[in-house]
Design an enzyme around this catalytic site. Structure first.
Site, PDB file in Angstrom:
ATOM      1  N   GLU A 155      34.882  -5.126  -2.462  1.00 52.22           N
ATOM      2  CA  GLU A 155      35.727  -5.220  -3.147  1.00 52.22           C
ATOM      3  C   GLU A 155      37.017  -4.715  -4.562  1.00 52.22           C
ATOM      4  O   GLU A 155      36.042  -3.674  -4.556  1.00 52.22           O
ATOM      5  CB  GLU A 155      34.823  -5.529  -4.616  1.00 52.22           C
ATOM      6  N   HIS A 189      29.131  -1.580  -8.373  1.00 46.99           N
ATOM      7  CA  HIS A 189      30.198  -1.624  -8.756  1.00 46.99           C
ATOM      8  C   HIS A 189      31.274  -1.443  -9.103  1.00 46.99           C
ATOM      9  O   HIS A 189      30.577  -0.508  -9.753  1.00 46.99           O
ATOM     10  CB  HIS A 189      29.873  -3.243  -9.774  1.00 46.99           C
TER      11      HIS A 189
END
Length: 206
Positions: free
Chosen positions: A146, A76
Site C-alpha cells: 500500500e 497500515h
C-alpha cells in the site's frame, strides 16, 4: 453504509475462487460479521501484541476471536505514521495474532518522498524484513503493498508500478525466506483501487 455493503456482498454473486475480506472499524465488527455470509471474512483494523493486561483502549486477538473475527490488518501506514508504530512492534503484533489463530494482512509501502528518491524497494524490503525476522509460518499471512502516496489521495499506482514492486517482493522472499513461501504467499495491492481500475490491476501476474 456497512449494511448496504453487506447486502451487496451477500447477494453477489462473488467468484468462488476469490477470497473476500472486509476490514471494519472496531465498533462495527459484530454488525458486519452478523450480516455477512461465512464465505466473506471480516478483518479488524488493528490489535495489540499481548493477550491481556492493562492496555486501556487496545484490542487483543482474543477479543476479536470472541466476536468470531478471523482476520486483522496490521502495519497500515497510518498506524506507522500517525501512531508511531515501529517495524518491531508491528512484527510482534503479527506474531501474536498468528499464534492466537488469526489470519493477518500485513501492510507495507513507501511515502511519495521515498518513491521520488528511488527508495521504494529499500523501504518495502526493510518493512518486510522486520516481519520476516519474527514470523516463521507464512501460511496465514497476506502481504498488502500500500504505497502511502496512493491511500485516500485519488492517486493510484499504475498496474506496471504495482507489478514491479510485487515482483521485487516475491524475489525478496525467494532470496530471504524460501522459494515455497515466495510462490505461495499472496501479495495484494491497496491504494485508491476502484471499480474502474481493479480489473487492470488484478490482471498482473504478481
Amino acid at each position: 453504509s456497512i449494511t448496504e455493503l453487506c447486502k451487496v456482498l451477500t447477494t453477489g454473486p462473488l467468484n468462488a475462487d476469490t477470497e473476500v475480506v472486509v476490514g471494519c472499524p472496531a465498533p462495527y465488527l459484530s454488525l458486519a460479521r452478523s450480516q455477512l455470509p461465512d464465505t466473506v471474512g471480516v478483518a479488524a483494523q488493528n490489535c495489540y501484541k499481548v493477550a491481556k493486561g492493562a492496555f486501556t483502549g487496545e484490542i487483543s486477538p482474543a477479543m476479536l476471536k470472541d466476536l468470531n473475527i478471523g482476520w486483522v490488518i496490521l502495519g497500515h501506514s497510518e498506524r506507522r505514521a500517525i501512531f508511531g508504530e515501529s517495524g518491531e512492534l508491528i512484527a510482534d503484533k503479527i506474531v501474536h495474532a498468528l499464534a492466537e489463530g488469526l489470519k493477518v494482512i500485513a501492510c507495507i509501502g513507501e511515502t511519495l518522498q521515498e518513491r521520488e528518491a528511488a527508495k521504494t524497494e529499500a523501504v518495502c524490503f526493510r518493512q518486510t524484513k522486520a516481519i520476516a525476522d519474527k514470523v516463521k509460518d507464512w501460511s496465514n499471512v497476506v502481504i498488502a503493498y500500500e504505497p502511502v502516496w496512493a491511500i485516500g489521495t485519488g492517486k493510484t499506482a499504475t498496474p506496471e508500478q504495482a507489478q514491479e514492486v510485487h515482483a521485487a517482493l516475491r524475489k525478496w522472499f525467494t532470496e530471504n525466506v524460501s522459494a515455497d513461501v515466495s510462490s505461495a504467499i499472496r501479495i495484494q495491492y491497496g491504494g485508491s483501487v476502484t471499480a474502474a481500475n481493479c480489473r487492470e490491476l488484478a490482471a498482473k501476474p504478481d
